[in-house]
Design a protein around this motif. Structure first.
Motif, PDB file in Angstrom:
ATOM      1  N   UNK A  57       0.843  -1.207   0.000  1.00 36.41           N
ATOM      2  CA  UNK A  57       0.000   0.000   0.000  1.00 36.41           C
ATOM      3  C   UNK A  57       0.875   1.252   0.000  1.00 36.41           C
ATOM      4  N   UNK A  58       1.972   1.223   0.760  1.00 30.30           N
ATOM      5  CA  UNK A  58       2.853   2.394   0.848  1.00 30.30           C
ATOM      6  C   UNK A  58       3.449   2.720  -0.522  1.00 30.30           C
ATOM      7  N   UNK A  59       3.890   1.690  -1.243  1.00 32.22           N
ATOM      8  CA  UNK A  59       4.480   1.924  -2.571  1.00 32.22           C
ATOM      9  C   UNK A  59       3.418   2.389  -3.561  1.00 32.22           C
ATOM     10  N   UNK A  60       2.258   1.746  -3.503  1.00 37.27           N
ATOM     11  CA  UNK A  60       1.202   2.120  -4.446  1.00 37.27           C
ATOM     12  C   UNK A  60       0.736   3.555  -4.201  1.00 37.27           C
ATOM     13  N   UNK A  61       0.532   3.929  -2.937  1.00 38.68           N
ATOM     14  CA  UNK A  61       0.080   5.293  -2.646  1.00 38.68           C
ATOM     15  C   UNK A  61       1.141   6.318  -3.026  1.00 38.68           C
ATOM     16  N   UNK A  62       2.415   5.952  -2.896  1.00 41.80           N
ATOM     17  CA  UNK A  62       3.482   6.885  -3.303  1.00 41.80           C
ATOM     18  C   UNK A  62       3.401   7.140  -4.806  1.00 41.80           C
ATOM     19  N   UNK A  63       3.196   6.078  -5.578  1.00 42.64           N
ATOM     20  CA  UNK A  63       3.044   6.251  -7.028  1.00 42.64           C
ATOM     21  C   UNK A  63       1.812   7.106  -7.329  1.00 42.64           C
ATOM     22  N   UNK A 216       5.695  19.289   3.841  1.00 39.83           N
ATOM     23  CA  UNK A 216       5.541  18.004   4.530  1.00 39.83           C
ATOM     24  C   UNK A 216       4.121  17.789   5.060  1.00 39.83           C
ATOM     25  N   UNK A 217       3.529  18.870   5.585  1.00 35.77           N
ATOM     26  CA  UNK A 217       2.166  18.744   6.116  1.00 35.77           C
ATOM     27  C   UNK A 217       1.201  18.394   4.988  1.00 35.77           C
ATOM     28  N   UNK A 218       1.442  18.968   3.811  1.00 34.26           N
ATOM     29  CA  UNK A 218       0.573  18.704   2.670  1.00 34.26           C
ATOM     30  C   UNK A 218       0.779  17.267   2.143  1.00 34.26           C
ATOM     31  N   UNK A 219       2.037  16.807   2.088  1.00 34.27           N
ATOM     32  CA  UNK A 219       2.286  15.419   1.671  1.00 34.27           C
ATOM     33  C   UNK A 219       1.586  14.462   2.635  1.00 34.27           C
ATOM     34  N   UNK A 220       1.709  14.751   3.918  1.00 36.97           N
ATOM     35  CA  UNK A 220       1.079  13.912   4.940  1.00 36.97           C
ATOM     36  C   UNK A 220      -0.441  13.859   4.711  1.00 36.97           C
ATOM     37  N   UNK A 221      -1.021  15.036   4.479  1.00 38.44           N
ATOM     38  CA  UNK A 221      -2.462  15.108   4.266  1.00 38.44           C
ATOM     39  C   UNK A 221      -2.876  14.316   3.019  1.00 38.44           C
ATOM     40  N   UNK A 222      -2.059  14.413   1.960  1.00 43.18           N
ATOM     41  CA  UNK A 222      -2.367  13.683   0.727  1.00 43.18           C
ATOM     42  C   UNK A 222      -2.373  12.163   0.965  1.00 43.18           C
ATOM     43  N   UNK A 223      -1.365  11.698   1.696  1.00 49.02           N
ATOM     44  CA  UNK A 223      -1.312  10.262   2.010  1.00 49.02           C
ATOM     45  C   UNK A 223      -2.524   9.853   2.855  1.00 49.02           C
TER      46      UNK A 223
END
Ligand SMILES: *Cc1c(COP(=O)(O)O)cnc(C)c1O
Length: 398
Positions: A57-63, A216-223
């Motif tokens: 899931x971590x790899x897929x969500x990163x893509x 970073x806060x925005x990346x966190x929110x996106x994930x």
């Protein structure tokens, strides 16, 4: 004796932690997960981390966060578990499998460099056995080839080159050049699956290294959005009296970590220094016992890196595939569970159907043919290990 391959190392601490969570009234994503995320970031030296249901899931969500999809290519190793490549298929991109370097378990940087095209959106190396790849080298390749790169999303634009995403499923707690796995690649994806060094039963996390261009806060929110239905408020926030209303910002996925799992992870994290120390001891005992055999061992502890000692792969010098299989069968008859890491992806039906030809990956194929992975787990006793050593020596002579 019966020696399992890699049973989980669960103590009263984990059992108490789970009981505590079960009694707390909050069992899904909540305070334990948030604390686990903070502890992971602290150990990796990264700005933020997101706990998820798996490394896959971590790899897929990163893509997905990078908006990599149809028409794009992602380079990964032919010598890995299917998850490194299947996630590329999940987002609709094309996995470009590349051979390992001669005699190495890691992706060949020269071959990666040659495989980069104008469609390449990411390079996804794999930290086999716990040894972190040389990510500076892969980031260097992406940097040198950035003339070919066409940014197609805000995150891709911020990077300005192909992303380097670590399949760090094996390498939580490892270091290269003194830098922890997690802070080496642009994004790193850990697994806490039951067979991994640190487990939550099932689980994973993504973390990323600090970059000026990242919010970073925005990346966190996106994930968070991607992992929980795209819902504007998570379950805990929605749980407050009167806070019933939410919006769905995108048709998201569902791969969050539960607090039950996170509480196992927090307990494991507390014990992790001693888990790593025991693994190191066991590896050094194996290394000493096999020093005079006709085998090739994988160095776990060098000046360049310190592995977390996830796997103990051995190459049987001069043996062919049939001889390797006979060694595994002989160990099995003696109650010792051994494995092969890995059968290269082009030998598996799904990837053969995608058109990959094993003959194009001679290094991975040669590695696979005489590789055997011996049991290694932190709860292993010296007696158990001595038995494996004894049986392995006999199997080799057989
Ligand atoms: C275990 C593993 C994965 C998948 O991890 P999950 O948490 O089960 O999704 C991915 N890559 C490699 C190399 C692995 O060994």
């Amino acid at each position: 004796m019966n020696i399992p391959f890699s049973p989980p190392d669960i103590t009263q601490l984990e059992i108490d932690a789970v009981s505590d969570t079960l009694r707390s009234g909050w069992i899904t994503t909540g305070p334990k997960t948030k604390r686990f995320e903070q502890e992971i970031s602290a150990r990796c030296g990264t700005p933020r981390s997101v706990c998820l249901s798996s490394a896959t899931a971590a790899m897929e969500l990163t893509l997905r966060l990078l908006e990599i999809g149809p028409g794009d290519e992602v380079i990964t190793s032919a010598y890995t578990y299917t998850a490194s490549a299947s996630v590329i298929c999940h987002v609709g991109a094309r996995p470009v499998l590349v051979d390992t370097a001669p005699g190495s378990y890691h992706l060949d940087p020269d071959a990666v460099s040659r495989a980069v095209t104008s469609r390449t959106k990411a390079i996804l190396p794999v930290d086999i056995a716990g040894i972190p790849c040389d990510y500076e080298q892969f980031i260097g390749i992406a940097q040198r080839r950035k003339g070919l790169f066409k940014a197609a999303s805000p995150q891709q634009k911020a990077l300005g080159r192909a992303a380097v995403i670590a399949d760090a499923a094996h390498s939580f707690g490892s270091l290269r050049g003194g830098v922890p796995s997690g802070a080496l690649a642009d994004f790193s994806c850990f697994s806490f699956h039951a067979v991994k060094n640190l487990t939550t039963g099932e689980g994973g996390a993504v973390t990323w290294r600090a970059r000026e261009e990242w919010d970073d806060a925005e990346l966190y929110r996106q994930f968070q959005l991607l992992s929980l239905h795209g819902q504007s408020r998570d379950a805990l926030a929605k749980n407050a009296p009167g806070a019933w209303e939410y919006d769905i910002l995108l048709p998201g996925y569902k791969c969050n970590m539960t607090d039950v799992a996170a509480s196992i992870g927090l307990a494991q994290l507390e014990r992790y220094p001693s888990i790593l120390a025991r693994r190191r001891q066991l590896i050094e005992r194996y290394d000493r016992a096999f020093a005079n055999l006709d085998v090739e061992l994988l160095p776990h502890f060098t000046d360049a890196y310190t592995s977390n000692g996830h796997l103990y792969p051995v190459r049987l010098t001069g043996r062919d595939e049939a001889a390797r299989n006979r060694v595994i069968e002989s160990l099995a008859r003696d109650g010792v569970a051994a494995n092969v890491h890995y059968k290269p992806l082009p030998l598996l039906t799904a990837y053969r159907k995608l058109g990959y030809d094993a003959a194009s990956f001679p290094n991975a194929l040669a590695l696979y043919k005489n590789e055997v992975t011996l049991p290694l787990f932190s709860a292993m006793t010296d007696d158990q290990q001595d038995y494996v050593i004894d049986r392995f020596c006999i199997a080799l002579r057989g």
